[in-house]
Enzyme design. Structure first.
Site, mmCIF file in Angstrom:
data_model
loop_
_atom_site.group_PDB
_atom_site.id
_atom_site.type_symbol
_atom_site.label_atom_id
_atom_site.label_comp_id
_atom_site.label_asym_id
_atom_site.label_seq_id
_atom_site.Cartn_x
_atom_site.Cartn_y
_atom_site.Cartn_z
ATOM 1 N N GLU A 147 -33.237 -48.609 67.047
ATOM 2 C CA GLU A 147 -32.062 -49.105 67.774
ATOM 3 C C GLU A 147 -31.910 -50.623 67.605
ATOM 4 O O GLU A 147 -31.640 -51.349 68.563
ATOM 5 C CB GLU A 147 -32.146 -48.730 69.263
ATOM 6 C CG GLU A 147 -32.066 -47.238 69.507
ATOM 7 C CD GLU A 147 -32.002 -46.869 70.974
ATOM 8 O OE1 GLU A 147 -31.244 -45.945 71.322
ATOM 9 O OE2 GLU A 147 -32.710 -47.501 71.784
ATOM 10 N N GLU A 223 -31.769 -39.209 68.860
ATOM 11 C CA GLU A 223 -32.236 -39.141 70.242
ATOM 12 C C GLU A 223 -31.151 -38.497 71.083
ATOM 13 O O GLU A 223 -30.175 -39.136 71.475
ATOM 14 C CB GLU A 223 -32.561 -40.537 70.795
ATOM 15 C CG GLU A 223 -33.772 -41.184 70.174
ATOM 16 C CD GLU A 223 -34.146 -42.497 70.856
ATOM 17 O OE1 GLU A 223 -33.697 -42.724 72.004
ATOM 18 O OE2 GLU A 223 -34.878 -43.286 70.237
#
Length: 575
Positions: A147, A223
């Site tokens: 991320e 995710e």
């Protein structure tokens, strides 16, 4: 594609470092029985290199054994060995010793940072390359950063990580994962590296945004947040199983791949739970249950069955075959028979260090736990306010050994004001590290007193510092429990109990205030009366037949010096 065949990744996250090794097989078999073909795991740098140059890959850190086991059970593996992992894990997986260098820059093309990563990868990556699918092993993909677009936009840094993996022999699919927003994708994507997206809902929107940046490539949610984590002082997060199943169905209908974050959360044992800082410090609880398809202790939930039903629409699963159930037992009440007060036990826990300033714990080579600062303050002085500039994270203030109050990072306004008599006083400050920030711009999070201490306007110098990592309590000398013990005097309590057959159990800390609990020398993690977690999970393998020992480090005091071992968890005080 996997080899020459189209392959849909149906993955679930299980972090080997949050589960005792004896239970890895149980959790992996339950993942497979639910219809998944792949397991995903992060790799926490701070677990494997807690001290610089000293590498640990045994016990709960045995990544190679976990990877091999997954392959033997017929599962593929996705590994996310990014230097940074977030994961609600202490410092996002970065080792605390990085902060010993005040000039360290994190997650960018800063040569001292890159040099530390390269030294770590020199040990880590050769452990993984024998398990690559290109060599007949189970690892089908590796992540290069986590991320990153939520944090920065340094493409030179990302490309360094990409090359670091390639040069060390990683020739499987490389990927990044980011939120489905423009700035996140712009910052996190790397040329020649597959991008995936992370979200918990609105999958069509998320995938549409990804396709703007990466057209004509397979879709994957790396995710899928089917649950969520908890901070101290909050209620336990839950999500409706039918809603989770509906979003999964939407993704599979769109021919996407998916990784459940989490499939099984496990536990933040020890001092490894992290913290967030949106506008104030929010420490994460010890349980990482995450409201996942498997509970913290590995039980099937309603969500497990709902997810399996959806996967069964897209692939033939056959009957549900599960490993034998893991027993849970209640061992009753354990009376604490020994007590060792912290201020009287310092010589058995640490050696004093003289320091001009009250430096953060990283400057003394300390990673976790508590740190104590003591100085003599001359007198006479009029009543003045004590100012900690500033404390990370929670400080107990003692004047001549008497408790004076608490100063917290999250609440800088306090009323600790005192005068000093002609003879002066001894000022002692016990600081608790409640978990380094694991996400966002506040991550450079040194612990202890970060700048200085003032009484009124005057900075105080000449300190005696005692690092208290509390990783070895063997030298504590316990006396009988002091029934009239002064409140707010931190103490260790010792209790013993006998086990005929070890089984999973849950340590109830009801009636205690705040602290840390140990079973047979193993740090179970933090407890705190403010909710939502009232019990600490004790996996059966941590117990032994015969005599077992519980040690509780309590900071404030308890209603009664006893704990109970029950056969069910309490993760929300409203249960």
């Amino acid at each position: 594609m996997l080899g020459e065949q189209p392959f849909r990744i149906l993955s679930g996250a299980i972090h080997y470092f949050r589960v005792v090794p004896q239970y890895w097989e149980d959790r992996l078999l339950k993942l497979k029985a639910c219809g998944f073909n792949t397991v995903e795991t992060y790799v926490p740098w701070n677990l494997h290199e807690a001290n610089e140059g000293q590498f640990n890959f045994v016990g709960m850190a045995d990544l190679e054994k976990f990877t091999q086991l997954a392959g033997e059970l017929g599962l593929y593996v996705i590994v996310r060995p990014s230097p940074y992992i977030c994961a609600e894990w202490e410092f996002g997986g970065l080792p605390a010793w990085l902060l010993a260098d005040p000039g360290m820059r994190l997650r960018c093309h800063h040569k001292p940072f890159l040099d530390k990563i390269d030294a770590y990868f020199d040990d880590l990556i050769p452990r993984l390359t024998p398990f690559l699918s290109t060599k007949g092993g189970p690892i089908i993909a590796m992540q290069i950063e986590n991320e990153y677009g939520s944090y920065g936009n340094d493409k030179a840094y990302l490309n360094h990580l990409k090359q670091a993996l390639i040069e060390r022999g990683v020739d499987v699919l490389l990927f990044t994962s980011d939120g489905p927003e423009d700035f996140m994708l712009q910052g996190g994507m790397v040329e020649g590296v597959w991008e995936t997206v992370n979200f918990g809902s609105r999958s069509a929107e998320g995938f549409a945004k990804l396709l703007e940046y990466q057209p004509d490539q397979p879709l994957m949610c790396m995710e899928y947040w089917n649950g969520w984590f908890d901070h101290w002082g909050e209620q336990h997060h839950t999500r409706d199983a039918a809603d989770v199943a509906k979003v999964l169905d939407d993704m599979l209908a769109a021919n996407a791949s998916v990784n459940f974050y989490m499939f099984h959360g496990g536990t933040n044992f020890g001092f490894y739970s992290g913290a967030n800082y949106p506008d104030k410090l929010q420490p994460t609880i010890t349980s990482y249950d995450y409201d996942s398809p498997l509970s913290e202790s590995g039980d099937l939930t309603e969500k497990y069955h709902a997810v399996r039903e959806v996967i069964g629409k897209y692939t033939d699963l056959g009957p549900l075959e599960l490993p034998a159930p893991i027993a849970k037992k209640s061992y009753g009440t354990v009376n604490m028979t020994g007590q060792a007060k912290l201020l009287a036990s310092l010589d058995g826990l640490s050696s004093p260090i003289q320091s001009v300033c009250p430096e953060p714990m990283e400057q003394f080579g300390q990673n976790y736990g508590f740190i104590m600062y003591t100085t003599h303050l001359s007198g006479p002085r009029p009543a003045s306010r004590l100012n900690l500039q500033e404390v990370h994270d929670r400080a107990h203030i003692f004047i001549d050994g008497k408790f004076k109050g608490i100063i917290e990072r999250a609440d800088k306004e306090h009323d600790i004001v005192f005068d000093v008599p002609a003879g002066g006083v001894e000022l002692t400050i016990l600081v608790e590290n409640m978990g380094r920030i694991n996400y966002g711009p506040q991550m450079k999070d040194a612990k202890g007193i970060t700048e200085g201490v003032r009484h009124g306007l005057q900075f105080l110098f000449d300190w005696t510092v005692r690092p208290l990592p509390l990783d070895d309590l063997s030298k504590l000398n316990f006396d009988s429990v002091d029934g009239e013990s002064e409140k707010n005097q931190p103490s260790f309590y010792l209790g013993e109990f006998t086990v005929d057959e070890p089984a999973d159990t849950f340590l109830s800390m009801k009636g205690w205030t705040k602290g840390v609990a140990y079973i047979n020398g193993f740090n179970l993690g933090r407890y705190w009366e403010i909710a939502p977690q009232e019990t600490l999970y004790i996996p059966g393998p941590l117990l032994r037949k015969g005599n077992n020992e519980i040690v509780v480090f309590e900071l404030h005091g308890c209603e009664s010096p006893s704990v109970s071992l029950q056969d069910y968890p309490v993760l929300n005080k409203q249960q």
